[in-house]
Design a protein around this motif. Structure first.
Motif, short mmCIF file in Angstrom:
data_model
loop_
_atom_site.label_atom_id
_atom_site.label_comp_id
_atom_site.label_asym_id
_atom_site.label_seq_id
_atom_site.Cartn_x
_atom_site.Cartn_y
_atom_site.Cartn_z
N PRO A 80 0.83 -1.22 0.00
CA PRO A 80 0.00 0.00 0.00
C PRO A 80 0.86 1.27 0.00
CG PRO A 80 -0.67 -1.54 1.74
CD PRO A 80 0.64 -2.01 1.22
N LEU A 81 0.45 2.25 -0.80
CA LEU A 81 1.13 3.54 -0.86
C LEU A 81 0.13 4.64 -0.52
CD1 LEU A 81 3.06 3.11 -4.23
CD2 LEU A 81 4.11 3.21 -1.97
N GLN A 82 0.64 5.69 0.11
CA GLN A 82 -0.22 6.85 0.38
C GLN A 82 -0.30 7.70 -0.89
OE1 GLN A 82 1.24 9.54 3.40
NE2 GLN A 82 -0.26 11.11 2.86
N VAL A 83 -1.50 7.89 -1.41
CA VAL A 83 -1.71 8.70 -2.61
C VAL A 83 -2.05 10.12 -2.17
CG1 VAL A 83 -3.04 9.00 -4.73
CG2 VAL A 83 -2.50 6.69 -3.90
N ILE A 84 -1.20 11.07 -2.49
CA ILE A 84 -1.38 12.47 -2.10
C ILE A 84 -2.32 13.20 -3.05
CG2 ILE A 84 -0.15 14.67 -1.77
CD1 ILE A 84 2.33 12.96 -1.03
N PHE A 85 -2.23 12.86 -4.33
CA PHE A 85 -3.07 13.50 -5.36
C PHE A 85 -3.20 12.56 -6.55
CE2 PHE A 85 -3.33 15.78 -9.39
CZ PHE A 85 -4.47 16.57 -9.21
N GLU A 86 -4.34 12.66 -7.24
CA GLU A 86 -4.51 11.85 -8.45
C GLU A 86 -5.57 12.46 -9.34
OE1 GLU A 86 -5.33 7.19 -9.73
OE2 GLU A 86 -5.55 7.79 -7.63
N ASP A 87 -5.30 12.53 -10.64
CA ASP A 87 -6.31 12.86 -11.63
C ASP A 87 -6.12 11.92 -12.82
OD1 ASP A 87 -4.21 13.91 -13.13
OD2 ASP A 87 -4.77 16.00 -12.84
N ALA A 91 -0.32 11.42 -10.92
CA ALA A 91 -0.58 11.16 -9.49
C ALA A 91 0.67 11.54 -8.71
CB ALA A 91 -0.94 9.70 -9.26
N VAL A 92 0.49 11.77 -7.43
CA VAL A 92 1.60 12.03 -6.51
C VAL A 92 1.46 11.08 -5.34
CG1 VAL A 92 2.77 13.73 -5.06
CG2 VAL A 92 1.65 14.47 -7.18
N ALA A 112 4.38 -1.46 -7.42
CA ALA A 112 3.22 -1.35 -6.51
C ALA A 112 2.17 -0.35 -7.01
CB ALA A 112 3.70 -0.92 -5.12
N LEU A 113 2.47 0.41 -8.05
CA LEU A 113 1.58 1.48 -8.47
C LEU A 113 0.24 0.98 -9.00
CD1 LEU A 113 4.02 3.97 -10.23
CD2 LEU A 113 2.83 4.28 -8.06
N SER A 114 0.23 -0.13 -9.73
CA SER A 114 -1.01 -0.58 -10.36
C SER A 114 -2.11 -0.90 -9.34
CB SER A 114 -0.74 -1.81 -11.23
OG SER A 114 -0.19 -2.86 -10.46
N GLN A 115 -1.73 -1.26 -8.11
CA GLN A 115 -2.73 -1.55 -7.09
C GLN A 115 -3.10 -0.33 -6.26
OE1 GLN A 115 -1.09 -3.41 -3.32
NE2 GLN A 115 0.50 -4.02 -4.75
N ASN A 116 -2.36 0.76 -6.42
CA ASN A 116 -2.61 1.98 -5.64
C ASN A 116 -3.17 3.14 -6.46
OD1 ASN A 116 -1.35 1.61 -2.74
ND2 ASN A 116 0.09 0.64 -4.15
N ILE A 117 -2.95 3.11 -7.78
CA ILE A 117 -3.35 4.20 -8.66
C ILE A 117 -4.44 3.71 -9.61
CG2 ILE A 117 -2.56 5.80 -10.46
CD1 ILE A 117 -1.34 6.38 -7.75
N LYS A 146 0.41 8.94 -15.79
CA LYS A 146 -0.62 7.92 -16.02
C LYS A 146 -0.97 7.75 -17.49
CE LYS A 146 -4.14 7.79 -13.27
NZ LYS A 146 -5.33 8.11 -12.44
N THR A 147 -0.47 8.61 -18.36
CA THR A 147 -0.70 8.46 -19.80
C THR A 147 0.64 8.60 -20.51
OG1 THR A 147 -1.01 10.81 -20.34
CG2 THR A 147 -2.95 9.61 -19.50
#
Length: 298
Positions: A80-87, A91-92, A112-117, A146-147
């Motif tokens: 698990p990662l703490q997501v600070i921002f995402e659109d 993401a941050v 680990a990003l695919s399960q958090n973002i 993300k793109t």
């Protein structure tokens, strides 16, 4: 067995080098360094011709990336990662200490990003990927694309120094109130600014300093090497610290505090901060509380 990806270049583009255009268009070679490596290993063709570092794209080409794959079973990383921002575009996340951003290891932030973002809904959405690096022992803000387009644009923004980075570190010894550090690192120019925020006495280290750092360039281990060069190494630095003053088992006191930049898709000026680790708060409780209460990134 090969992992193959293809990309069609739009017909109407200004001539551009493959090494510049190709950043972020392939899932298996997101970054500039990964793309260079793929070109060097002859994994990329343009119109069925092996590409080189000098290949120029003029529009309408078919680019193919084909990487030989070893057959083995993959485990899924649960982290698990703490997501600070995402659109939809970026993401941050908060990068904890003790994990690589990317690389050949199983346990990395990239894996680990695919399960958090969340997957983007934009037409050129791709697997989320970090667009810069933090050291294994460093904590703080990490920017994710993300793109394909956002990865390419964010990489370019870092190259053009359009992203303002602020770090905080705890350093050892007597230190000037502010300064500029210029140092040759591996034959390359490096530059950072520092401001002394707070100093406390220490029996073992004489003085411990909370220092705000603003790197201008982005060399490997830049801040650690620069502070060591002015005889104020970062607390807990086992590589660049003073031998008899290395703090064991408490981690590196270097924190990527904030990133500020113009969002490449909304044109909004954005600023993202990461909370200080507990070890900073133990040494400078009141000052860290004061900094945490500030809403902007300065």
């Amino acid at each position: 067995m090969n992992l193959t990806e293809t990309h069609s270049v739009p017909k109407f583009i200004t001539p551009i080098r493959l090494q510049e255009y190709g950043v972020g268009i392939f899932n298996s070679a997101f970054t500039k360094s990964a793309l260079k490596k793929a070109i060097k290993k002859k994994y990329i063709t343009v119109n069925n011709t092996i590409a080189t570092s000098g290949t120029i794209l003029r529009g309408g080409e078919q680019i193919c990336l084909s990487i030989p794959q070893k057959t083995h079973l993959y485990k899924k990383l649960i982290f698990p990662l703490q997501v600070i921002f995402e659109d939809e575009y970026l993401a941050v996340v908060y990068k904890p200490a003790g994990i690589l951003v990317s690389g050949n290891r199983f346990k990395t932030v990239a894996n680990a990003l695919s399960q958090n973002i969340e997957q983007s809904n934009v037409i050129d959405a791709t697997k989320p990927h970090p667009v810069h690096r933090l050291d294994y022992a460093t904590t703080g803000v990490l920017l994710i694309g993300k793109t394909n387009t956002s990865i390419r644009l964010l990489n370019k923004m870092f190259e053009n120094k359009e992203v303002k980075k602020v770090y905080y570190a705890v350093t050892i010894g007597e230190m000037k109130s502010k300064g500029e550090i210029i140092l040759d690192i591996d034959g390359k120019f490096s530059k950072s600014y520092y401001n002394l925020v707070k100093t406390v006495p220490s029996k073992r280290f004489n003085k411990l300093n909370l220092v705000k750092l603003e790197p201008v360039t982005g060399r490997r281990h830049q801040l650690r090497k620069q502070l060591s060069a002015i005889n104020n190494p970062i607390l807990g630095d086992a590589i660049y610290g003073i031998e008899n003053l290395i703090l064991q088992g408490k981690g590196l006191y270097l924190h990527a505090y904030s990133l500020s930049f113009k969002h490449p898709f909304t044109d909004e000026q954005v600023c993202f901060k990461a909370e200080f680790p507990k070890r900073f708060k133990k040494i400078f409780p009141s000052k860290i509380a004061e900094l945490t209460a500030i809403t902007n990134c300065n």
